[in-house]
Design an enzyme around this catalytic site. Structure first.
Site, PDB file in Angstrom:
ATOM      1  N   GLY A 257      73.833  26.465  -8.147  1.00 30.28           N
ATOM      2  CA  GLY A 257      74.318  27.762  -7.663  1.00 30.28           C
ATOM      3  C   GLY A 257      74.294  27.976  -6.163  1.00 30.28           C
TER       4      GLY A 257
ATOM      5  N   ASN B 129      88.762  26.086  -7.617  1.00 32.06           N
ATOM      6  CA  ASN B 129      87.587  25.226  -7.814  1.00 32.06           C
ATOM      7  C   ASN B 129      87.221  24.598  -6.480  1.00 32.06           C
ATOM      8  OD1 ASN B 129      85.642  23.555  -9.275  1.00 32.06           O
ATOM      9  ND2 ASN B 129      87.050  21.856  -8.913  1.00 32.06           N
TER      10      ASN B 129
ATOM     11  N   HIS C 233      85.535  21.262  -4.829  1.00 31.39           N
ATOM     12  CA  HIS C 233      85.227  19.867  -5.172  1.00 31.39           C
ATOM     13  C   HIS C 233      84.624  19.185  -3.942  1.00 31.39           C
ATOM     14  CE1 HIS C 233      85.612  16.167  -7.442  1.00 31.39           C
ATOM     15  NE2 HIS C 233      86.015  15.592  -6.327  1.00 31.39           N
TER      16      HIS C 233
END
Ligand code: GRF
Length: 202
Positions: free
Chosen positions: A12, A103, A105
Site C-alpha cells: 500500500g 494501473n 507498473h
C-alpha cells in the site's frame, strides 16, 4: 471532487502516496480501498486515514467479482486506480468504466509486463536483461495484464545499480510521484483518450 476507488493486494505504499499528496487534497476523494487480500497492509493504511475498506472475493462478507461494477457505480466512482492489485479486473467493470481504470507498473512498458510480471519478478528480469534504464508506467487498463494504452512514464538510470532490490527501491520513489501526477491530470480533465493515443495536457 474526483471520486476514486483504489485497488490493492499488499503493502500500500502507492495508496499512501495518493493519500499524502498535497496536490490531490482539494481535487480527489479516496472513497474506498478494495482488496482481494483481507489482511493486507494497505487496509491498515486505509483505516488509519478513515477510508472505507472492502474485500473482494467469493465469501459472504466480500463484494463478488460479478457484483463489482454495480458496487462501484453505487458509490459514484469516477476513477479506479490499481495500485499493486494482482488480479485481473472483470470485463464487466472494464466495459462500465472504459478509460477510467489506471494501473501503475514498476517498469517501462511494454517491456517487462504481462502475467507473472509483478513485484520483484519485474526488477529481477530488468536486472538480468542488463538494460540501463528502468522506471514506472501508468497505463489504462484493458482485459489483459499491462497492455492498455500508456498514459505516462518516468525513467531512471539504473546502470550503477547491482541488485533487484536496489532497482525496486529507486523505482518505487518515482512511482510515488508518477501516480499522484496522473490522478491529478484526471481530476483536472487533462487526460484525452483518442483511438490509439492518450494525450496528457500541461
Ligand atoms: C508497485 O511496485 C506497483 O508498481 C506494482 O505493485 C507494487 C505495489 O506496491 N503494481 P505498493 O503496494 O503500492 O507498496
Amino acid at each position: 471532487m474526483l471520486r476514486v476507488a483504489v485497488f490493492v493486494s499488499g503493502r500500500g505504499s502507492n495508496l499512501q502516496a495518493v493519500l499524502n499528496s498535497p496536490k490531490l487534497k482539494n481535487l480527489v476523494v479516496v472513497d474506498s480501498v478494495i482488496s482481494d487480500k483481507k489482511n493486507c497492509k494497505a487496509f491498515q493504511i486505509a483505516a488509519d486515514n478513515s477510508v472505507a475498506c472492502f474485500s473482494l472475493g467469493n465469501d459472504k462478507e466480500s463484494i463478488s467479482y460479478s457484483g463489482l461494477a454495480d458496487f462501484l457505480k453505487s458509490r459514484n466512482i469516477d476513477l479506479i486506480v490499481l495500485a499493486g492489485f494482482l488480479k485481473l479486473i472483470p470485463d464487466s467493470v472494464i466495459k462500465e468504466f472504459k478509460n477510467k481504470i489506471i494501473n501503475i507498473h514498476p517498469a517501462l512498458l511494454p517491456a517487462f509486463g504481462g502475467k507473472g510480471m509483478f513485484g520483484m519478478n519485474v526488477h529481477k528480469a530488468v536486472l538480468n536483461s542488463s538494460v540501463k534504464e528502468s522506471g514506472a508506467t501508468v497505463h489504462l487498463v484493458d482485459e489483459t495484464y499491462d497492455t492498455g494504452q500508456i498514459i505516462a512514464q518516468r525513467k531512471i538510470d539504473i546502470s550503477d545499480l547491482n541488485s533487484a532490490e536496489a532497482i525496486a527501491e529507486h523505482v518505487l520513489k518515482i512511482e510515488h510521484e508518477l501516480l499522484p501526477f496522473v490522478i491529478e491530470k484526471f481530476a483536472t480533465n487533462k487526460i484525452l483518450v483518442k483511438n490509439n493515443k492518450v494525450d496528457v495536457l500541461q
